[in-house]
Design a protein around this motif. Structure first.
Motif, PDB file in Angstrom:
ATOM      1  N   THR A  48     -10.937   0.126  -3.666  1.00 40.38           N
ATOM      2  CA  THR A  48     -10.954   1.555  -3.987  1.00 40.38           C
ATOM      3  C   THR A  48     -10.526   1.778  -5.437  1.00 40.38           C
ATOM      4  OG1 THR A  48      -8.686   1.816  -3.183  1.00 40.38           O
ATOM      5  CG2 THR A  48     -10.470   2.204  -1.599  1.00 40.38           C
ATOM      6  N   PRO A  49     -10.908   2.904  -6.054  1.00 36.48           N
ATOM      7  CA  PRO A  49     -10.538   3.174  -7.450  1.00 36.48           C
ATOM      8  C   PRO A  49      -9.029   3.147  -7.640  1.00 36.48           C
ATOM      9  CG  PRO A  49     -12.231   4.702  -6.719  1.00 36.48           C
ATOM     10  CD  PRO A  49     -11.787   3.963  -5.490  1.00 36.48           C
ATOM     11  N   HIS A  50      -8.601   2.619  -8.786  1.00 33.09           N
ATOM     12  CA  HIS A  50      -7.172   2.461  -9.047  1.00 33.09           C
ATOM     13  C   HIS A  50      -6.647   3.387 -10.140  1.00 33.09           C
ATOM     14  CE1 HIS A  50      -8.443   0.169 -12.582  1.00 33.09           C
ATOM     15  NE2 HIS A  50      -9.225  -0.540 -11.790  1.00 33.09           N
ATOM     16  N   GLY A  78     -13.415  -5.991   1.635  1.00 32.50           N
ATOM     17  CA  GLY A  78     -14.634  -5.204   1.538  1.00 32.50           C
ATOM     18  C   GLY A  78     -15.747  -5.734   2.411  1.00 32.50           C
ATOM     19  N   THR A 138       0.814  -1.219   0.000  1.00 37.13           N
ATOM     20  CA  THR A 138       0.000   0.000   0.000  1.00 37.13           C
ATOM     21  C   THR A 138       0.846   1.267   0.000  1.00 37.13           C
ATOM     22  OG1 THR A 138      -0.175  -0.144   2.412  1.00 37.13           O
ATOM     23  CG2 THR A 138      -1.969  -1.100   1.125  1.00 37.13           C
ATOM     24  N   GLY A 184      -9.174  -1.341   1.303  1.00 35.59           N
ATOM     25  CA  GLY A 184      -8.558  -0.579   0.235  1.00 35.59           C
ATOM     26  C   GLY A 184      -8.487  -1.300  -1.095  1.00 35.59           C
ATOM     27  N   GLN A 236      -9.830  -6.228  -8.845  1.00 42.16           N
ATOM     28  CA  GLN A 236     -11.198  -5.852  -9.202  1.00 42.16           C
ATOM     29  C   GLN A 236     -11.639  -6.414 -10.552  1.00 42.16           C
ATOM     30  OE1 GLN A 236     -11.552  -1.529  -8.624  1.00 42.16           O
ATOM     31  NE2 GLN A 236     -10.229  -1.710  -6.826  1.00 42.16           N
ATOM     32  N   ARG A 274      -4.674  -3.582  -7.343  1.00 39.34           N
ATOM     33  CA  ARG A 274      -6.112  -3.316  -7.189  1.00 39.34           C
ATOM     34  C   ARG A 274      -6.845  -3.465  -8.517  1.00 39.34           C
ATOM     35  NH1 ARG A 274      -4.388   1.398  -4.970  1.00 39.34           N
ATOM     36  NH2 ARG A 274      -5.956   2.738  -5.948  1.00 39.34           N
TER      37      ARG A 274
END
Length: 334
Positions: A300-302, A334, A245, A297, A259, A255
């Motif tokens: 979350t958007p990447h 999540g 991270t 996390g 996703q 990420r």
């Protein structure tokens, strides 16, 4: 299948059962729907690769899957997640039984992934690197419509080159740190690992995927190590220059894949932590499993779409996970 040499360096034994399941059956094992069972453990990064590739290619209905539990003793992985602790297809509790069926008193480590010939109950192969390549190239007659090209012919040389460096420096590099038997061995392993992660940061800062503009075998091989980095490798294996991270490019890349259908939906963080912290008693003699890290996390958007690329090329994402193969809700991010 590993040991620490007199200098304290971790050495992985790579003498696997290398028979292959092929379209023409040249090793005596032809591709046949329903004949074989892929045995995995969600905790294992090498097995996680096979889970991902099988799902991306849509082989669920032609190659069954058996899940071992996350912990094992010195004898074998076991099917303790199944009713009665017995695999419902193979009828065994210890995976070792399938190895011993092939080679009596099998003298080496019992590893996953392994593919078992169901009619004979014998392991065909545990060559984890070749297994996923063969799923891409030898099982094509049974791929789902829209299956991606994970090992496209024009890119194979580059995929092989990148994947080899990822294997030696990252996939195996974290183990080299964790099982180092001397300070000098650990220091050298640590430096090698983070040199490779810096190389990957530079490469992935300019392109969305490792090779070409679509997901390939190389991405699968890197992802399973990155998914385990903060939960186990950073602390348990002392790979602690930076958390994932704290590495913006690699964290965004991980990420992005997480996703993507077929990646994050195969990752079981609870089993991952249980395996490493409970089984490796030489590193963690108390067998205490940490509660962290926070996993929200991952969703979350990447922002990696800005680099272009098409995850599945001219293909399509896989559909929902097959019933009975889902990661439990409490074990996911999540």
């Amino acid at each position: 299948m590993a040991y620490v040499n007199p200098k304290g360096d971790f050495d992985r034994d790579t003498d696997y059962l290398t028979d292959r399941i092929t379209a023409d059956g040249r090793d005596g094992y032809p591709v046949e729907p329903g004949r074989y069972r892929l045995v995995v453990a969600r905790a294992c990064p090498w097995a996680n690769r096979a889970i991902i590739v099988r799902r991306l290619l849509g082989l669920e209905d032609v190659l069954s899957i058996g899940f071992c539990g996350p912990t094992h003793d010195e004898r074998s992985w076991t099917f303790d997640l199944d009713p009665g602790g017995v695999d419902p297809v193979l009828g065994i509790h210890y995976l070792r039984d399938a190895y011993d069926k092939r080679i009596p008193d099998y003298p080496k480590g019992v590893t996953v992934p392994a593919i078992v010939d169901v009619p004979t109950g014998e392991v065909v192969t545990n060559d984890f690197a070749q297994i996923t390549l063969d799923l891409s190239t030898e099982w094509t007659a049974h791929h789902r419509e829209g299956a991606p090209q994970l090992y496209p012919q024009p890119l194979r040389a580059e995929i092989d080159e990148v994947a080899q460096r990822i294997y030696t420096e990252v996939n195996n590099g974290v183990y080299r740190c964790g099982f180092a038997g001397s300070q000098d061995a650990y220091d050298a392993a640590y430096d090698r690992l983070f040199t490779a992660l810096d190389w990957l940061t530079e490469r992935l800062g300019k392109q969305r995927y490792l090779v070409g503009d679509t997901i390939t075998e190389a991405d699968v091989r890197l992802f399973t190590t990155l998914a385990r980095f903060d939960p186990v490798y950073h602390g348990h294996f002392k790979c602690n220059r930076s958390k994932l991270t704290e590495l913006p490019v690699l964290w965004a890349y991980a990420r992005d894949l997480f996703q993507t259908p077929g990646f994050g939906d195969t990752v079981d963080f609870v089993q991952i932590k249980a395996h490493y912290y409970i089984v490796h008693t030489d590193i963690n003699p108390t067998r205490v499993v940490p509660k962290g890290p926070e996993l929200g996390g991952w969703l979350t958007p990447h922002g990696r779409e800005a680099l272009g690329g098409r995850p599945f090329g001219d293909g399509t994402p896989p559909g929902p996970t097959k019933p009975g193969e889902e990661v439990p809700a409490g074990h996911r991010a999540g």
